[in-house]
Design a protein around this motif. Sequence first.
Motif, PDB file in Angstrom:
ATOM      1  N   VAL A 169       0.791  -1.343   0.015  1.00  0.00           N
ATOM      2  CA  VAL A 169      -0.044  -0.090   0.031  1.00  0.00           C
ATOM      3  C   VAL A 169       0.881   1.333   0.054  1.00  0.00           C
ATOM      4  CG1 VAL A 169      -1.663   1.270   1.331  1.00  0.00           C
ATOM      5  CG2 VAL A 169      -2.052  -1.164   1.097  1.00  0.00           C
ATOM      6  N   LEU A 170       2.140   1.131   0.800  1.00  0.00           N
ATOM      7  CA  LEU A 170       2.868   2.393   0.933  1.00  0.00           C
ATOM      8  C   LEU A 170       3.636   2.630  -0.541  1.00  0.00           C
ATOM      9  CD1 LEU A 170       3.997   4.658   2.585  1.00  0.00           C
ATOM     10  CD2 LEU A 170       5.834   3.104   3.298  1.00  0.00           C
ATOM     11  N   LYS A 172       2.355   1.688  -3.500  1.00  0.00           N
ATOM     12  CA  LYS A 172       1.466   2.279  -4.270  1.00  0.00           C
ATOM     13  C   LYS A 172       1.325   3.804  -4.096  1.00  0.00           C
ATOM     14  CE  LYS A 172      -1.076  -2.153  -5.051  1.00  0.00           C
ATOM     15  NZ  LYS A 172      -2.075  -3.021  -5.103  1.00  0.00           N
ATOM     16  N   GLU A 173       1.130   4.143  -2.857  1.00  0.00           N
ATOM     17  CA  GLU A 173       0.959   5.507  -2.547  1.00  0.00           C
ATOM     18  C   GLU A 173       2.223   6.459  -3.276  1.00  0.00           C
ATOM     19  OE1 GLU A 173      -0.051   5.578   1.568  1.00  0.00           O
ATOM     20  OE2 GLU A 173      -2.035   4.967   1.206  1.00  0.00           O
ATOM     21  N   THR A 174       3.232   6.082  -2.767  1.00  0.00           N
ATOM     22  CA  THR A 174       4.423   6.644  -3.008  1.00  0.00           C
ATOM     23  C   THR A 174       4.587   6.579  -4.612  1.00  0.00           C
ATOM     24  OG1 THR A 174       5.445   5.742  -1.067  1.00  0.00           O
ATOM     25  CG2 THR A 174       6.900   6.603  -2.556  1.00  0.00           C
ATOM     26  N   ASP A 176       2.335   6.829  -6.885  1.00  0.00           N
ATOM     27  CA  ASP A 176       1.221   7.708  -7.294  1.00  0.00           C
ATOM     28  C   ASP A 176       1.817   9.118  -7.205  1.00  0.00           C
ATOM     29  OD1 ASP A 176      -0.469   5.808  -8.107  1.00  0.00           O
ATOM     30  OD2 ASP A 176      -1.577   5.999  -6.284  1.00  0.00           O
ATOM     31  N   GLN A 177       2.272   9.315  -6.055  1.00  0.00           N
ATOM     32  CA  GLN A 177       3.062  10.733  -5.652  1.00  0.00           C
ATOM     33  C   GLN A 177       4.153  10.853  -6.581  1.00  0.00           C
ATOM     34  OE1 GLN A 177       4.422  10.940  -1.558  1.00  0.00           O
ATOM     35  NE2 GLN A 177       2.207  10.549  -0.774  1.00  0.00           N
TER      36      GLN A 177
END
Length: 427
Positions: A169-170, A172-174, A176-177
């Motif tokens: 999850v981390l 994927k979020e990173t 996206d950033q």
Amino acid sequence: MSEVSANAGADRELFAAPLACVHTAGHRSTKYSPTEWLSGAMATLQRALSDQQEAKRIQCSSRALKSEVETVAISAQGRGTRLLGTRLQNIHSQRTELECSVECLSTHTDLLLGLKRRLEKALLATDMPLTIASDNLSCRERRLGQDLVRDQVEEELLKEVELIRNVQVLLKETLDQAVNQIRFNRETKQTLELDWSDKNETYSLDELCSHYNNRSTDTQHHPSSAKLHNQLCDEDAWLKFTENNLAKAKYQCESSESLHVFCERMLQEAAENLLAQSAVVNQCFSQRCEDLSKAKRQLELQLSQVLEQIGSQEHNISSLQQAVYDKEGPLRVAQSRLHYRTQRPNMELCKDQPQISLLNELEEISSSVSLLRQQLSEARCSLAQLEESRMILEKDINCKTHSLFIDREKCMNHRMNYPTALTLSGY
């Protein structure tokens, strides 16, 4: 005045003959008088003199005005040239700053593109640990009997699965950033490049203008060029526009740098945490396998002892059966003696010492047989319990063997495919 009077007298002598001729010709009825003629001549001379003086004044004034206008024109042209030079310096300075900002954005964008590829590889690399941990949990569900226990290995495997999912999850979020930051950088870079292109074109135009002089052959009249003045922005707005672009570029560079540092640290910590948890799980597997091996050895030792006891008990049962069988002869003898002695006639049928001895012997034999049969029953029950223990031990040993096969051969061998730190870091 004397010269004027003399000239006037001469003129009168010159005009006298023509007048007489004209008078004699009779062409005119009304003639000018000498006074009128003199006044006309004087007026003509006075006008010519006045015109000459006015011409001289105008010529003098024109020379002064021409000099002044020339000076003003040269000064204005020189000031315009100097201002153009200053403007060129300002444009060059801002163009240089824009170039530096564009280069900075390009550098950070390239770094973020590399980080994006690393994040994608790291995210893909986490699929293997998740598959391994999930497969380990699935395999361990096939354990048998009492070995199907929620032990420390299972607890750590569940922690590992949760950790891997949190890391995914981390990541994927990173990711996206990083994608958004790359987009922001490219948009800002495009804005800076457009500004730089405009300034580069402006620099070329102003440089061309700064080279113009009065001897330039490629200049021409443009009467409507000054009419565009009202459509131009002021210099403050011009400065503010580029300053805003540079400030935005600086912000995006700082954001990219912060994201780059965060990504590096996050990837390193994620790889370290995954490997640390993997090491904990491996240690728990090793300890669990050691405990299973130890329990299996104890069970096997106990089984060998039970088998030995089964053999001894079977031999004991055989000996007890033989002892009971051996008592059949003395029992028959005693019973036969008592039977035949009951046939003694009359007073001979007395309770003598042989009779008492036979009765005691019969009672002792019966008591011994009863004790032997009771002991035989107990021995048989003990043998049955030993057989049951043997079956339980063999079943438990099979469970331990099966559990060892799952943990050691299936799970631990599968865990040897766990990704390395470099792979989990996206390299």
